[in-house]
Scaffold this active site. Sequence first.
Site, PDB file in Angstrom:
ATOM      1  N   GLY A 115      15.038  15.018   6.367  1.00 43.31           N
ATOM      2  CA  GLY A 115      16.174  15.916   6.596  1.00 43.31           C
ATOM      3  C   GLY A 115      16.941  16.305   5.341  1.00 43.31           C
ATOM      4  O   GLY A 115      18.109  16.690   5.428  1.00 43.31           O
ATOM      5  N   SER A 116      16.283  16.252   4.171  1.00 43.41           N
ATOM      6  CA  SER A 116      17.040  16.600   2.958  1.00 43.41           C
ATOM      7  C   SER A 116      17.436  18.077   2.979  1.00 43.41           C
ATOM      8  O   SER A 116      18.528  18.436   2.533  1.00 43.41           O
ATOM      9  CB  SER A 116      16.252  16.256   1.693  1.00 43.41           C
ATOM     10  N   ASN A 117      16.573  18.923   3.502  1.00 48.99           N
ATOM     11  CA  ASN A 117      16.943  20.346   3.598  1.00 48.99           C
ATOM     12  C   ASN A 117      18.072  20.538   4.597  1.00 48.99           C
ATOM     13  O   ASN A 117      19.010  21.299   4.341  1.00 48.99           O
ATOM     14  CB  ASN A 117      15.730  21.186   4.028  1.00 48.99           C
ATOM     15  N   LEU A 188       7.749  19.829  12.714  1.00 56.51           N
ATOM     16  CA  LEU A 188       6.289  19.829  12.639  1.00 56.51           C
ATOM     17  C   LEU A 188       5.558  20.287  13.895  1.00 56.51           C
ATOM     18  O   LEU A 188       4.328  20.262  13.937  1.00 56.51           O
ATOM     19  CB  LEU A 188       5.795  18.441  12.213  1.00 56.51           C
ATOM     20  N   ILE A 191       6.198  26.358  17.395  1.00 57.06           N
ATOM     21  CA  ILE A 191       7.289  26.843  18.260  1.00 57.06           C
ATOM     22  C   ILE A 191       6.696  27.590  19.452  1.00 57.06           C
ATOM     23  O   ILE A 191       5.937  28.539  19.278  1.00 57.06           O
ATOM     24  CB  ILE A 191       8.230  27.768  17.452  1.00 57.06           C
ATOM     25  N   ASN A 205      11.852  29.710   9.145  1.00 62.06           N
ATOM     26  CA  ASN A 205      11.142  28.494   8.739  1.00 62.06           C
ATOM     27  C   ASN A 205      11.011  28.458   7.229  1.00 62.06           C
ATOM     28  O   ASN A 205      10.975  29.499   6.576  1.00 62.06           O
ATOM     29  CB  ASN A 205       9.735  28.483   9.361  1.00 62.06           C
ATOM     30  N   HIS A 207       8.438  26.899   4.267  1.00 62.19           N
ATOM     31  CA  HIS A 207       7.131  26.279   4.058  1.00 62.19           C
ATOM     32  C   HIS A 207       6.994  25.936   2.573  1.00 62.19           C
ATOM     33  O   HIS A 207       7.320  26.761   1.715  1.00 62.19           O
ATOM     34  CB  HIS A 207       6.020  27.251   4.489  1.00 62.19           C
ATOM     35  N   ASP A 248       3.078  29.341  10.543  1.00 58.77           N
ATOM     36  CA  ASP A 248       3.365  29.809   9.167  1.00 58.77           C
ATOM     37  C   ASP A 248       2.988  31.271   8.963  1.00 58.77           C
ATOM     38  O   ASP A 248       2.352  31.632   7.967  1.00 58.77           O
ATOM     39  CB  ASP A 248       2.587  28.939   8.145  1.00 58.77           C
TER      40      ASP A 248
HETATM   41  C1  GAR Z   1      10.029  20.428   3.366  1.00 61.00           C
HETATM   42  O1  GAR Z   1       9.397  20.400   2.122  1.00 61.00           O
HETATM   43  C2  GAR Z   1       9.557  21.614   4.172  1.00 61.00           C
HETATM   44  O2  GAR Z   1       9.224  22.725   3.394  1.00 61.00           O
HETATM   45  C3  GAR Z   1       8.331  21.059   4.827  1.00 61.00           C
HETATM   46  O3  GAR Z   1       8.705  19.754   5.215  1.00 61.00           O
HETATM   47  C4  GAR Z   1       9.599  19.243   4.218  1.00 61.00           C
HETATM   48  C5  GAR Z   1      10.769  18.593   4.916  1.00 61.00           C
HETATM   49  O4  GAR Z   1      11.546  17.873   3.985  1.00 61.00           O
HETATM   50  N1  GAR Z   1       7.938  21.855   5.959  1.00 61.00           N
HETATM   51  C6  GAR Z   1       6.671  22.079   6.276  1.00 61.00           C
HETATM   52  O5  GAR Z   1       5.751  21.575   5.670  1.00 61.00           O
HETATM   53  C7  GAR Z   1       6.444  23.021   7.453  1.00 61.00           C
HETATM   54  N2  GAR Z   1       5.099  23.495   7.487  1.00 61.00           N
HETATM   55  P1  GAR Z   1      12.981  17.355   4.378  1.00 61.00           P
HETATM   56  O6  GAR Z   1      12.859  16.592   5.689  1.00 61.00           O
HETATM   57  O7  GAR Z   1      13.386  16.453   3.239  1.00 61.00           O
HETATM   58  O8  GAR Z   1      13.874  18.531   4.510  1.00 61.00           O
END
Ligand code: GAR
Length: 292
Positions: A115-117, A188, A191, A205, A207, A248
Amino acid sequence: MLNSLQKKWKVNGAQLVLILCTFAVTGTLTAFISRGITSWLGFDETTSLIWKILVRILVLVFGYQVIILIVSFFFGQFRFFWNYEKKILKRMGFINNTKEVVTPYRLAIFASGKGSNAEKIIQYFDKEPLIHVKLIVCNKAGAGVLDIANAWKINTLLIEKKAFTESDEYIEYLKNEGITHIILAGFLWKIPQNLIKAYPNKILNIHPALLPNFGGKGMYGEKVHQSVIAAGEKESGITIHLVDEHYDHGKTIFQVKTEITSADSPDTLAEKIHILEHEHYPKVIEEWLGVE
Ligand code: GAR
């Protein structure tokens, strides 16, 4: 002082330096141009002070705004200053303010992992009056994003696969909560159609690669970086796109690249990508919503 400016303008250190340079160069250039104009108009010591002041004011009020946009272009800061100009024009009543009275955008962030984003997005919009993160939807008990939601006192919804793919109940819940837009941040599951229908062009989203390459089913997180490195790519990046019924696949809203060197591993690439994601995702959401 610099830190508070950085927070206020929501920019990183390097961008702050470029913004300050833009202001400095614009100030000097405007004074120079204003002097040029007055001498072109033939002003001298006999010219009335009122005329001199009037011309200076006109150059400062109108010329400055144009000059700053031109200078900002050379410092790579056009977007920042264009948004700044729009705010000034709105205040002066030259462009209408309708966006400022709409109901706040109420976001649900869907995430499966750390969940850093999600956290960067929550932080970014914390003091924003029009955009609120109202809900975290997660499909994994114990995921880090749930702790983040608790720390920020944001409601959570833990969802099971069957309920997600085969029922509409949670969509009703989203609607009842007044959720206007959905942000996927490391979510993951694909949708389902009913959610896309309920939120047409309102699901975004991120990616961690340059789509259309290295996307699709099973391509997430570190698997993406492993594939990029294994393919001997010289660059990777992030893609922010609208979500449609394919993995994607929807319309790309934003991409930015980073170089891959021979010293990079999937882990170091993942770090570079996370830095890009944290820097850009919140700003792209803000622009996508049209709130700047
Ligand atoms: C992120 O790098 C995001 O781009 C990726 O999962 C990571 C989640 O990191 N998403 C995908 O790969 C979707 N296809 P986070 O939990 O630290 O935000």
